[in-house]
Design a protein around this motif. Structure first.
Motif, PDB file in Angstrom:
ATOM      1  N   GLY A  16       0.821  -1.210   0.000  1.00 27.27           N
ATOM      2  CA  GLY A  16       0.000   0.000   0.000  1.00 27.27           C
ATOM      3  C   GLY A  16       0.847   1.250   0.000  1.00 27.27           C
ATOM      4  N   VAL A  17       1.945   1.207   0.691  1.00 28.18           N
ATOM      5  CA  VAL A  17       2.854   2.361   0.748  1.00 28.18           C
ATOM      6  C   VAL A  17       3.431   2.642  -0.626  1.00 28.18           C
ATOM      7  CG1 VAL A  17       5.100   3.100   1.622  1.00 28.18           C
ATOM      8  CG2 VAL A  17       3.433   2.121   3.178  1.00 28.18           C
ATOM      9  N   LEU A 100       9.075  13.563  -1.373  1.00 29.12           N
ATOM     10  CA  LEU A 100      10.238  13.194  -0.561  1.00 29.12           C
ATOM     11  C   LEU A 100       9.874  13.160   0.921  1.00 29.12           C
ATOM     12  CD1 LEU A 100      13.095  15.168  -2.336  1.00 29.12           C
ATOM     13  CD2 LEU A 100      12.704  12.699  -2.361  1.00 29.12           C
ATOM     14  N   ASN A 101       9.078  14.153   1.368  1.00 31.84           N
ATOM     15  CA  ASN A 101       8.648  14.161   2.766  1.00 31.84           C
ATOM     16  C   ASN A 101       7.798  12.943   3.080  1.00 31.84           C
ATOM     17  OD1 ASN A 101       9.989  16.536   3.263  1.00 31.84           O
ATOM     18  ND2 ASN A 101       8.185  17.825   3.022  1.00 31.84           N
ATOM     19  N   TYR A 102       6.889  12.604   2.169  1.00 32.99           N
ATOM     20  CA  TYR A 102       6.025  11.444   2.390  1.00 32.99           C
ATOM     21  C   TYR A 102       6.838  10.162   2.396  1.00 32.99           C
ATOM     22  CZ  TYR A 102       2.035   8.352   2.096  1.00 32.99           C
ATOM     23  OH  TYR A 102       1.115   7.370   2.358  1.00 32.99           O
ATOM     24  N   THR A 103       7.826  10.084   1.489  1.00 33.18           N
ATOM     25  CA  THR A 103       8.690   8.905   1.449  1.00 33.18           C
ATOM     26  C   THR A 103       9.493   8.795   2.738  1.00 33.18           C
ATOM     27  OG1 THR A 103       8.845   9.120  -0.950  1.00 33.18           O
ATOM     28  CG2 THR A 103      10.481   7.740   0.119  1.00 33.18           C
ATOM     29  N   ALA A 104      10.003   9.915   3.222  1.00 32.90           N
ATOM     30  CA  ALA A 104      10.748   9.908   4.484  1.00 32.90           C
ATOM     31  C   ALA A 104       9.836   9.507   5.635  1.00 32.90           C
ATOM     32  CB  ALA A 104      11.364  11.280   4.748  1.00 32.90           C
ATOM     33  N   VAL A 110       7.956   2.668   8.680  1.00 35.45           N
ATOM     34  CA  VAL A 110       8.373   1.277   8.513  1.00 35.45           C
ATOM     35  C   VAL A 110       9.461   0.933   9.527  1.00 35.45           C
ATOM     36  CG1 VAL A 110       9.545  -0.311   6.938  1.00 35.45           C
ATOM     37  CG2 VAL A 110       7.668   1.081   6.108  1.00 35.45           C
ATOM     38  N   GLU A 111      10.404   1.849   9.734  1.00 37.36           N
ATOM     39  CA  GLU A 111      11.455   1.609  10.724  1.00 37.36           C
ATOM     40  C   GLU A 111      10.859   1.445  12.119  1.00 37.36           C
ATOM     41  OE1 GLU A 111      14.193   4.859  10.322  1.00 37.36           O
ATOM     42  OE2 GLU A 111      15.091   4.030   8.495  1.00 37.36           O
TER      43      GLU A 111
END
Length: 179
Positions: A16-17, A100-104, A110-111
């Motif tokens: 989903g991500v 990029l913010n959403y990916t971060a 996830v971490e």
């Protein structure tokens, strides 16, 4: 079984991500193609401006007011196009920044999930180890109790045999006295 279920749910979450990132990429690519089209139009307008500067329709091969006005109109159109390109570039950078913010954010999420799963796994392992130790202790106690029971059983048989022998001896002695 629990690990398999946890792994499956993690894979579904990550699917989903990644699907969300593709949606942002489509918007980003549309914005890029829009800007590229605007740049191509600007290039055409600039070549028109360049040709209008060399156009001389006046007497003695001079530029007329109309030639200069047409050149200025084309130049103003180029400036307007540049302004629109800057606005669209800002949108493109905003898309990229938000992507990029959403990916971060997703990476951090996830971490955190991985850390929580690792903590849960470690706590399960600690619980399992404590249950193993408790099981070993209980097994040792059971073994000791069985050994004690066997000793008491043997002792009880010996005492019962001795009592039976004593009763028989007493009966024989009592018969000898009567006889």
């Amino acid at each position: 079984m629990k690990h398999l279920l946890l792994l499956t749910s993690l894979l579904l979450f990550s699917a989903g991500v990644f699907a969300q990132v593709n949606t942002d990429s489509v918007a980003y690519n549309k914005q890029r193609s829009k800007i590229n089209a605007m740049l191509a139009a600007r290039k055409v307008k600039f070549s028109q401006y360049d040709s209008s500067l060399t156009k001389r329709s006046g007497i003695f091969h001079m530029q007329t007011k109309n030639d200069i006005r047409k050149s200025n109109d084309i130049l103003m159109d180029i400036v307007d196009t540049d302004d629109e390109i800057f606005i669209e570039l800002k949108k493109l950078f905003d898309y990229r920044t938000s992507q990029l913010n959403y990916t971060a954010y997703q990476k951090k999420q996830v971490e955190n999930n991985v850390k929580e799963v690792e903590k849960a796994r470690i706590s399960y392992m600690n619980t399992i180890n404590s249950y193993r130790k408790q099981n070993e202790t209980l097994s040792a106690q059971l073994k000791k109790q069985i050994e004690d029971y066997e000793k008491r059983k043997v002792l009880s048989i010996i005492v019962f045999g001795f009592m039976l022998a004593s009763i028989l001896v007493l009966l024989v002695i009592k018969r000898k006295r009567k006889a």
